[in-house]
Design a protein around this motif. Structure first.
Motif, PDB file in Angstrom:
ATOM      1  N   GLU A   1      45.145   9.030 -66.629  1.00 57.09           N
ATOM      2  CA  GLU A   1      45.137   8.627 -65.230  1.00 57.09           C
ATOM      3  C   GLU A   1      45.482   7.149 -65.099  1.00 57.09           C
ATOM      4  OE1 GLU A   1      41.441   9.663 -63.391  1.00 57.09           O
ATOM      5  OE2 GLU A   1      41.952  11.798 -63.365  1.00 57.09           O
ATOM      6  N   VAL A   2      46.447   6.878 -64.246  1.00 58.48           N
ATOM      7  CA  VAL A   2      46.892   5.509 -63.992  1.00 58.48           C
ATOM      8  C   VAL A   2      46.629   5.198 -62.528  1.00 58.48           C
ATOM      9  CG1 VAL A   2      48.856   3.933 -64.035  1.00 58.48           C
ATOM     10  CG2 VAL A   2      48.687   5.729 -65.751  1.00 58.48           C
ATOM     11  N   THR A   3      45.864   4.154 -62.289  1.00 62.83           N
ATOM     12  CA  THR A   3      45.553   3.730 -60.925  1.00 62.83           C
ATOM     13  C   THR A   3      46.409   2.501 -60.605  1.00 62.83           C
ATOM     14  OG1 THR A   3      43.278   4.467 -61.227  1.00 62.83           O
ATOM     15  CG2 THR A   3      43.709   3.018 -59.360  1.00 62.83           C
ATOM     16  N   VAL A   4      47.155   2.592 -59.492  1.00 64.65           N
ATOM     17  CA  VAL A   4      48.048   1.496 -59.110  1.00 64.65           C
ATOM     18  C   VAL A   4      47.828   1.137 -57.652  1.00 64.65           C
ATOM     19  CG1 VAL A   4      49.832   2.105 -60.788  1.00 64.65           C
ATOM     20  CG2 VAL A   4      49.933   3.074 -58.513  1.00 64.65           C
ATOM     21  N   ASP A   5      48.156  -0.119 -57.309  1.00 54.74           N
ATOM     22  CA  ASP A   5      48.287  -0.490 -55.907  1.00 54.74           C
ATOM     23  C   ASP A   5      49.765  -0.799 -55.684  1.00 54.74           C
ATOM     24  OD1 ASP A   5      48.610  -3.025 -56.942  1.00 54.74           O
ATOM     25  OD2 ASP A   5      46.697  -3.788 -56.248  1.00 54.74           O
ATOM     26  N   ALA A   6      50.114  -1.488 -54.635  1.00 50.71           N
ATOM     27  CA  ALA A   6      51.526  -1.651 -54.278  1.00 50.71           C
ATOM     28  C   ALA A   6      52.372  -2.304 -55.368  1.00 50.71           C
ATOM     29  CB  ALA A   6      51.646  -2.443 -52.987  1.00 50.71           C
ATOM     30  N   ASP A   7      51.805  -3.247 -56.096  1.00 50.51           N
ATOM     31  CA  ASP A   7      52.624  -3.917 -57.103  1.00 50.51           C
ATOM     32  C   ASP A   7      51.884  -4.234 -58.395  1.00 50.51           C
ATOM     33  OD1 ASP A   7      51.024  -5.765 -55.949  1.00 50.51           O
ATOM     34  OD2 ASP A   7      52.592  -7.165 -55.406  1.00 50.51           O
ATOM     35  N   HIS A   8      50.750  -3.578 -58.658  1.00 51.00           N
ATOM     36  CA  HIS A   8      50.003  -3.822 -59.887  1.00 51.00           C
ATOM     37  C   HIS A   8      49.483  -2.516 -60.465  1.00 51.00           C
ATOM     38  CE1 HIS A   8      49.674  -7.859 -58.064  1.00 51.00           C
ATOM     39  NE2 HIS A   8      49.753  -8.250 -59.322  1.00 51.00           N
ATOM     40  N   ILE A   9      49.408  -2.481 -61.783  1.00 52.30           N
ATOM     41  CA  ILE A   9      48.729  -1.395 -62.478  1.00 52.30           C
ATOM     42  C   ILE A   9      47.283  -1.848 -62.623  1.00 52.30           C
ATOM     43  CG2 ILE A   9      48.624  -0.010 -64.568  1.00 52.30           C
ATOM     44  CD1 ILE A   9      51.608  -0.772 -65.025  1.00 52.30           C
ATOM     45  N   ASN A  10      46.352  -1.099 -62.061  1.00 49.90           N
ATOM     46  CA  ASN A  10      44.956  -1.528 -62.044  1.00 49.90           C
ATOM     47  C   ASN A  10      44.136  -0.979 -63.201  1.00 49.90           C
ATOM     48  OD1 ASN A  10      45.355  -3.029 -59.717  1.00 49.90           O
ATOM     49  ND2 ASN A  10      44.965  -1.276 -58.410  1.00 49.90           N
ATOM     50  N   SER A  11      44.358   0.283 -63.592  1.00 49.59           N
ATOM     51  CA  SER A  11      43.601   0.853 -64.706  1.00 49.59           C
ATOM     52  C   SER A  11      44.345   2.025 -65.309  1.00 49.59           C
ATOM     53  CB  SER A  11      42.205   1.297 -64.258  1.00 49.59           C
ATOM     54  OG  SER A  11      42.298   2.444 -63.440  1.00 49.59           O
ATOM     55  N   ILE A  12      44.046   2.270 -66.586  1.00 53.30           N
ATOM     56  CA  ILE A  12      44.609   3.396 -67.315  1.00 53.30           C
ATOM     57  C   ILE A  12      43.454   4.015 -68.100  1.00 53.30           C
ATOM     58  CG2 ILE A  12      46.284   4.151 -69.028  1.00 53.30           C
ATOM     59  CD1 ILE A  12      47.883   1.588 -68.377  1.00 53.30           C
ATOM     60  N   THR A  13      43.182   5.297 -67.858  1.00 53.81           N
ATOM     61  CA  THR A  13      42.058   5.957 -68.518  1.00 53.81           C
ATOM     62  C   THR A  13      42.449   7.357 -68.973  1.00 53.81           C
ATOM     63  OG1 THR A  13      41.239   6.788 -66.409  1.00 53.81           O
ATOM     64  CG2 THR A  13      40.282   4.728 -67.200  1.00 53.81           C
ATOM     65  N   LEU A  14      41.644   7.885 -69.886  1.00 52.04           N
ATOM     66  CA  LEU A  14      41.771   9.272 -70.331  1.00 52.04           C
ATOM     67  C   LEU A  14      40.654  10.074 -69.674  1.00 52.04           C
ATOM     68  CD1 LEU A  14      42.417   8.866 -74.154  1.00 52.04           C
ATOM     69  CD2 LEU A  14      43.997   9.770 -72.483  1.00 52.04           C
ATOM     70  N   LYS A  15      40.984  11.181 -69.023  1.00 55.42           N
ATOM     71  CA  LYS A  15      39.984  12.029 -68.366  1.00 55.42           C
ATOM     72  C   LYS A  15      40.298  13.469 -68.679  1.00 55.42           C
ATOM     73  CE  LYS A  15      38.162   8.791 -65.681  1.00 55.42           C
ATOM     74  NZ  LYS A  15      37.322   8.421 -64.706  1.00 55.42           N
ATOM     75  N   PRO A  16      39.444  14.337 -68.901  1.00 49.52           N
ATOM     76  CA  PRO A  16      38.126  14.197 -69.498  1.00 49.52           C
ATOM     77  C   PRO A  16      38.280  14.131 -71.011  1.00 49.52           C
ATOM     78  CG  PRO A  16      38.504  16.494 -69.010  1.00 49.52           C
ATOM     79  CD  PRO A  16      39.737  15.739 -68.579  1.00 49.52           C
ATOM     80  N   LEU A  17      37.772  13.113 -71.613  1.00 51.29           N
ATOM     81  CA  LEU A  17      37.809  12.971 -73.065  1.00 51.29           C
ATOM     82  C   LEU A  17      36.427  13.347 -73.586  1.00 51.29           C
ATOM     83  CD1 LEU A  17      39.571  12.155 -75.464  1.00 51.29           C
ATOM     84  CD2 LEU A  17      38.644   9.872 -75.283  1.00 51.29           C
ATOM     85  N   ASN A  18      36.259  14.635 -73.913  1.00 56.64           N
ATOM     86  CA  ASN A  18      34.945  15.089 -74.363  1.00 56.64           C
ATOM     87  C   ASN A  18      34.735  14.787 -75.844  1.00 56.64           C
ATOM     88  OD1 ASN A  18      36.416  17.080 -75.669  1.00 56.64           O
ATOM     89  ND2 ASN A  18      36.083  18.581 -74.065  1.00 56.64           N
ATOM     90  N   GLU A  19      33.546  15.041 -76.330  1.00 61.14           N
ATOM     91  CA  GLU A  19      33.177  14.674 -77.701  1.00 61.14           C
ATOM     92  C   GLU A  19      33.999  15.415 -78.749  1.00 61.14           C
ATOM     93  OE1 GLU A  19      28.990  14.917 -78.425  1.00 61.14           O
ATOM     94  OE2 GLU A  19      28.509  13.870 -76.570  1.00 61.14           O
ATOM     95  N   SER A  20      34.323  16.678 -78.490  1.00 59.60           N
ATOM     96  CA  SER A  20      35.072  17.436 -79.492  1.00 59.60           C
ATOM     97  C   SER A  20      36.482  16.881 -79.667  1.00 59.60           C
ATOM     98  CB  SER A  20      35.119  18.918 -79.118  1.00 59.60           C
ATOM     99  OG  SER A  20      35.818  19.096 -77.897  1.00 59.60           O
ATOM    100  N   VAL A  21      37.117  16.491 -78.576  1.00 58.37           N
ATOM    101  CA  VAL A  21      38.454  15.896 -78.668  1.00 58.37           C
ATOM    102  C   VAL A  21      38.382  14.538 -79.360  1.00 58.37           C
ATOM    103  CG1 VAL A  21      40.402  14.999 -77.339  1.00 58.37           C
ATOM    104  CG2 VAL A  21      39.322  17.138 -76.673  1.00 58.37           C
TER     105      VAL A  21
END
Length: 155
Positions: free
Chosen positions: A73-93
């Motif tokens: 998941e990549v969260t952006v606003d008009a001209d910036h990348i705000n965050s990059i995360t992995l969802k759902p990253l469970n324990e087995s993975v």
């Protein structure tokens, strides 16, 4: 007036060693000048502040790790990348693929700092994992890219 003439005796071996060292010094200086000079012809890429680079929101791209689906998941606003995360990253993975989480943290830190995928570097141990994650991040950013040509103009 009596001029005293001095005779300097040099061995051929000393002259050869001196010539070799002078040649190496000149070569080293030339190498440093070539390596560390700044290119005057190239200019840094200009970011257009007049147009938005992204459509604000959260965009995702899925990757398959074994039999599990993980979303980048990549969260952006008009001209910036705000965050990059992995969802759902469970324990087995996380247990089966231990390089995924540290590689993502490394890539996310670099991308958030530079706001670009162009200057991202990664360790050779994480080459394939990082390449897979970069491909997913790029796919999410392509979804987030602002479509200025297709947006209707209001007059």
């Amino acid at each position: 007036m009596s001029a005293k003439t001095k005779i300097v005796v040099l061995r051929m071996k000393e002259i050869i060693y001196t010539a070799i060292f002078v040649g190496l010094a000149v070569l080293l200086i030339a190498l440093f000048l070539i390596m560390f000079r700044r290119d005057q012809g190239s200019s840094p890429p200009e970011s257009s502040s007049a147009e938005a680079s992204y459509t604000p929101g959260v965009y995702s791209s899925s990757i398959t790790l074994g039999s599990e689906q993980v979303n980048v998941e990549v969260t952006v606003d008009a001209d910036h990348i705000n965050s990059i995360t992995l969802k759902p990253l469970n324990e087995s993975v996380a247990a089966m693929y231990p390089l995924v989480e540290p590689a993502m943290q490394n890539l996310a830190g670099q991308i958030l700092k530079s706001q670009s995928l162009d200057s991202v570097t990664y360790q050779t141990e994480q080459k394939y994992t990082s390449a897979m994650l970069l491909k997913a991040i790029q796919a999410a950013l392509n979804k987030a890219a602002a479509k200025s040509a297709s947006s209707p103009s209001i007059s």
